[in-house]
Motif scaffolding. Sequence first.
Motif, mmCIF file in Angstrom:
data_model
loop_
_atom_site.group_PDB
_atom_site.id
_atom_site.type_symbol
_atom_site.label_atom_id
_atom_site.label_comp_id
_atom_site.label_asym_id
_atom_site.label_seq_id
_atom_site.Cartn_x
_atom_site.Cartn_y
_atom_site.Cartn_z
ATOM 1 N N ILE A 120 -9.008 -17.935 23.640
ATOM 2 C CA ILE A 120 -9.243 -16.496 23.698
ATOM 3 C C ILE A 120 -9.978 -16.119 22.421
ATOM 4 C CG2 ILE A 120 -8.202 -14.214 23.940
ATOM 5 C CD1 ILE A 120 -5.544 -15.788 24.653
ATOM 6 N N VAL A 121 -11.081 -15.428 22.541
ATOM 7 C CA VAL A 121 -11.827 -14.995 21.360
ATOM 8 C C VAL A 121 -11.148 -13.761 20.771
ATOM 9 C CG1 VAL A 121 -14.053 -14.249 20.458
ATOM 10 C CG2 VAL A 121 -13.962 -15.839 22.379
ATOM 11 N N ARG A 178 -12.684 -15.987 15.116
ATOM 12 C CA ARG A 178 -11.300 -16.447 15.234
ATOM 13 C C ARG A 178 -10.921 -16.550 16.701
ATOM 14 N NH1 ARG A 178 -8.261 -12.476 13.863
ATOM 15 N NH2 ARG A 178 -6.240 -13.504 13.897
ATOM 16 N N CYS A 179 -10.231 -17.638 17.036
ATOM 17 C CA CYS A 179 -9.820 -17.854 18.418
ATOM 18 C C CYS A 179 -8.377 -18.305 18.480
ATOM 19 C CB CYS A 179 -10.653 -18.971 19.058
ATOM 20 S SG CYS A 179 -12.371 -18.583 19.230
ATOM 21 N N ILE A 180 -7.740 -18.007 19.603
ATOM 22 C CA ILE A 180 -6.473 -18.649 19.921
ATOM 23 C C ILE A 180 -6.796 -19.807 20.847
ATOM 24 C CG2 ILE A 180 -4.182 -18.393 20.939
ATOM 25 C CD1 ILE A 180 -4.200 -15.515 20.385
ATOM 26 N N VAL A 181 -6.346 -20.998 20.479
ATOM 27 C CA VAL A 181 -6.612 -22.173 21.303
ATOM 28 C C VAL A 181 -5.308 -22.598 21.978
ATOM 29 C CG1 VAL A 181 -7.379 -24.565 21.286
ATOM 30 C CG2 VAL A 181 -8.457 -22.908 19.770
ATOM 31 N N ILE A 182 -5.370 -22.737 23.308
ATOM 32 C CA ILE A 182 -4.157 -22.977 24.088
ATOM 33 C C ILE A 182 -4.323 -24.200 24.980
ATOM 34 C CG2 ILE A 182 -2.522 -21.932 25.717
ATOM 35 C CD1 ILE A 182 -3.587 -19.192 24.826
ATOM 36 N N ASN A 183 -3.222 -24.882 25.172
ATOM 37 C CA ASN A 183 -3.227 -26.112 25.940
ATOM 38 C C ASN A 183 -3.422 -25.877 27.440
ATOM 39 O OD1 ASN A 183 -2.121 -28.682 27.129
ATOM 40 N ND2 ASN A 183 -2.024 -29.085 24.926
ATOM 41 N N ARG A 184 -4.079 -26.832 28.053
ATOM 42 C CA ARG A 184 -4.352 -26.779 29.491
ATOM 43 C C ARG A 184 -3.093 -26.593 30.319
ATOM 44 N NH1 ARG A 184 -4.573 -30.858 33.423
ATOM 45 N NH2 ARG A 184 -5.821 -30.189 35.200
ATOM 46 N N GLN A 185 -2.084 -27.350 29.953
ATOM 47 C CA GLN A 185 -0.811 -27.305 30.689
ATOM 48 C C GLN A 185 -0.231 -25.885 30.719
ATOM 49 O OE1 GLN A 185 1.929 -30.054 29.029
ATOM 50 N NE2 GLN A 185 3.213 -30.161 30.869
ATOM 51 N N VAL A 186 -0.352 -25.185 29.597
ATOM 52 C CA VAL A 186 0.186 -23.830 29.507
ATOM 53 C C VAL A 186 -0.544 -22.914 30.485
ATOM 54 C CG1 VAL A 186 0.504 -21.829 27.994
ATOM 55 C CG2 VAL A 186 0.881 -24.132 27.108
ATOM 56 N N GLY A 191 2.765 -23.032 22.089
ATOM 57 C CA GLY A 191 2.117 -24.182 21.451
ATOM 58 C C GLY A 191 0.691 -23.919 21.013
ATOM 59 N N ALA A 192 0.285 -22.645 21.003
ATOM 60 C CA ALA A 192 -1.095 -22.312 20.645
ATOM 61 C C ALA A 192 -1.331 -22.482 19.158
ATOM 62 C CB ALA A 192 -1.400 -20.872 21.052
ATOM 63 N N SER A 193 -2.617 -22.516 18.798
ATOM 64 C CA SER A 193 -2.946 -22.485 17.383
ATOM 65 C C SER A 193 -4.148 -21.577 17.186
ATOM 66 C CB SER A 193 -3.239 -23.890 16.878
ATOM 67 O OG SER A 193 -4.131 -24.528 17.747
ATOM 68 N N ILE A 194 -4.304 -21.122 15.959
ATOM 69 C CA ILE A 194 -5.434 -20.256 15.645
ATOM 70 C C ILE A 194 -6.531 -21.112 15.056
ATOM 71 C CG2 ILE A 194 -6.201 -18.287 14.277
ATOM 72 C CD1 ILE A 194 -4.104 -17.619 16.364
ATOM 73 N N LYS A 195 -7.725 -20.925 15.550
ATOM 74 C CA LYS A 195 -8.836 -21.640 14.940
ATOM 75 C C LYS A 195 -9.811 -20.642 14.338
ATOM 76 C CE LYS A 195 -12.020 -25.376 15.301
ATOM 77 N NZ LYS A 195 -12.463 -26.580 15.976
ATOM 78 N N VAL A 196 -10.088 -20.837 13.061
ATOM 79 C CA VAL A 196 -11.061 -19.997 12.367
ATOM 80 C C VAL A 196 -12.358 -20.787 12.284
ATOM 81 C CG1 VAL A 196 -11.604 -18.800 10.225
ATOM 82 C CG2 VAL A 196 -9.243 -18.891 11.040
ATOM 83 N N LEU A 197 -13.428 -20.204 12.812
ATOM 84 C CA LEU A 197 -14.690 -20.932 12.857
ATOM 85 C C LEU A 197 -15.728 -20.287 11.955
ATOM 86 C CD1 LEU A 197 -13.798 -20.688 16.311
ATOM 87 C CD2 LEU A 197 -15.159 -22.756 16.044
ATOM 88 N N THR A 198 -16.550 -21.127 11.351
ATOM 89 C CA THR A 198 -17.661 -20.615 10.556
ATOM 90 C C THR A 198 -18.905 -20.564 11.446
ATOM 91 O OG1 THR A 198 -18.282 -22.823 9.866
ATOM 92 C CG2 THR A 198 -16.726 -21.645 8.459
ATOM 93 N N HIS A 199 -19.945 -19.933 10.948
ATOM 94 C CA HIS A 199 -21.203 -19.796 11.683
ATOM 95 C C HIS A 199 -21.674 -21.145 12.234
ATOM 96 C CE1 HIS A 199 -24.894 -18.047 12.941
ATOM 97 N NE2 HIS A 199 -25.646 -18.573 11.999
ATOM 98 N N ASP A 254 -12.634 -12.163 25.393
ATOM 99 C CA ASP A 254 -13.052 -13.098 26.440
ATOM 100 C C ASP A 254 -12.163 -14.334 26.458
ATOM 101 O OD1 ASP A 254 -15.079 -11.554 27.349
ATOM 102 O OD2 ASP A 254 -16.712 -12.870 26.728
ATOM 103 N N VAL A 255 -11.785 -14.726 27.661
ATOM 104 C CA VAL A 255 -11.063 -15.978 27.838
ATOM 105 C C VAL A 255 -12.096 -17.051 28.185
ATOM 106 C CG1 VAL A 255 -9.270 -17.173 29.128
ATOM 107 C CG2 VAL A 255 -9.031 -14.741 28.636
ATOM 108 N N ILE A 256 -12.156 -18.085 27.383
ATOM 109 C CA ILE A 256 -13.194 -19.101 27.527
ATOM 110 C C ILE A 256 -12.613 -20.424 28.007
ATOM 111 C CG2 ILE A 256 -14.803 -20.547 26.252
ATOM 112 C CD1 ILE A 256 -15.351 -18.321 24.413
#
Lengths: 236, 236
Positions: free
Chosen positions: B64-65, B116-124, B40-48, B91-93
């Motif tokens: 995860i970064v 870029r990060c992988i964003v994962i749910n707490r439950q997982v 159920g993760a998603s990728i988040k692309v972040l700008t400065h 790094d796992v944040i």
Amino acid sequence: MNLGGKIDNNSAVSSAITELNKFEVFKGLSRDELERLCAGASIKVLTHRECLFHLGAPAHYFAIVLSGAMKLSKFTAAGDESVMYFSAPGDVIGALVMTQVNSVYPVMVKSMGPSRCIVINRQVYNENWLKNTELVSRIQTQLFSRMQRFQTQQSHSKLPLAAKIAQTLLELVSKGPDSDLIEIPITRKEIADHLGVASESVIRIMSEWTKEGYIEADDKFLRIVRPDVLIDLVGE
Amino acid sequence: MNLGGKIDNNSAVSSAITELNKFEVFKGLSRDELERLCAGASIKVLTHRECLFHLGAPAHYFAIVLSGAMKLSKFTAAGDESVMYFSAPGDVIGALVMTQVNSVYPVMVKSMGPSRCIVINRQVYNENWLKNTELVSRIQTQLFSRMQRFQTQQSHSKLPLAAKIAQTLLELVSKGPDSDLIEIPITRKEIADHLGVASESVIRIMSEWTKEGYIEADDKFLRIVRPDVLIDLVGE
DNA sequence: CGCCTCTTTGAGCTCAATCAAGGTGTGTGG
DNA sequence: CCACACACCTTGATTGAGCTCAAAGAGGCG
């Protein structure tokens, strides 16, 4: 196994296991499971300033503090002591280094006043502790609160010294049952080493507080008479 | 789920999972297991300077970064920023806060440069991550090294400011492939906020170093020309 | 274009470090 | 039991590293 101190027999371990239930990390765990977690453990009774783990020694064991308090510190290149952390009963010490292979203790652990610890083998951590999901979760919760403490300290770094000392004292009392007595024999130098400042500076500020009646330095212990004033100082 | 940024589709997650193998924490894990960990993760692309997690927001996700860098910080009562940590790829944040019930993020997480990060749910985390003993062990190893960093900083607290800045810069370069280039867009103010000092003080020292030719401030990035000199400064 | 944040440099000030010197308590060995 | 060493506590005087305040330039972004 010989860690250089008095080690009780198995019945002492057995009774120590019974004590574990009162700590948040071990609440609700079955007797069976607790015994598995303490497989091959021994009880170490430490006197004031006795060393539990030496900085740089091979990290074969970790420990749970049953009573008393521990000081985690290292020495700087300049030769003075840097105190990382004061640990209280219920704290699991040295767990993180257990997952490292062939590693050594990154800090020195010394008793403050008389203390009792359960000392457990590295292998038991990796084989029994890590496999208990609920336990791992609670350990991480404890690490979280320890990390929080580091971060609070970091965010207070620009505050005047008085605020930092107040913060330190307030954290120390919160660990005991008596809400305004610090039951650990702590010197001003130790507070200074914890904050990375000169001991004279700590003494000057605490002397002032004693004169004002904010704190009392009876005998060996320290009592916070006016917590409200200290809280105010931190809030500033 | 909407975290306020661009979120790629499942194929992006799938390719991101492939990247995980290059990080120490995930090395050797099977594709199946990695997919379970990223359920159920998603990728988040972040700008400065885009925010990944807001301080005080309910902590439903960890991350995860994959690339770029993150700044973990909070604001003090006085209103200035206190930077806890600069995190690098791998790094796992926010993992530690996942074990807390109904908790909020204790720090603000912002991107430094594009990331870029992988964003994962707490439950997982609680259901899949904690059950993998080997993974828990590696996570704790990562926490151990992060804790080490805090402790190094603490033990350097009595050193002159120049030594602290040198230490910070040396830590930042060590995260990239090029051994003397800091590939993260970092301001002097951020260095100052990390060390809990005034930005003017950092500027004064780094200007001096630039004049002496120890460092170069090309464009956006920072290059350490004379690592030996900086290492010497820390050693003092 | 104007706003905002970061950078830079200078001048003066302040808090805590350092140095010094004496007091107290504890443990150790003769 | 005393003498000595050692570590900590205390106070005062002096010093200096880094803070604050101020003012001006430079880049980025809406």
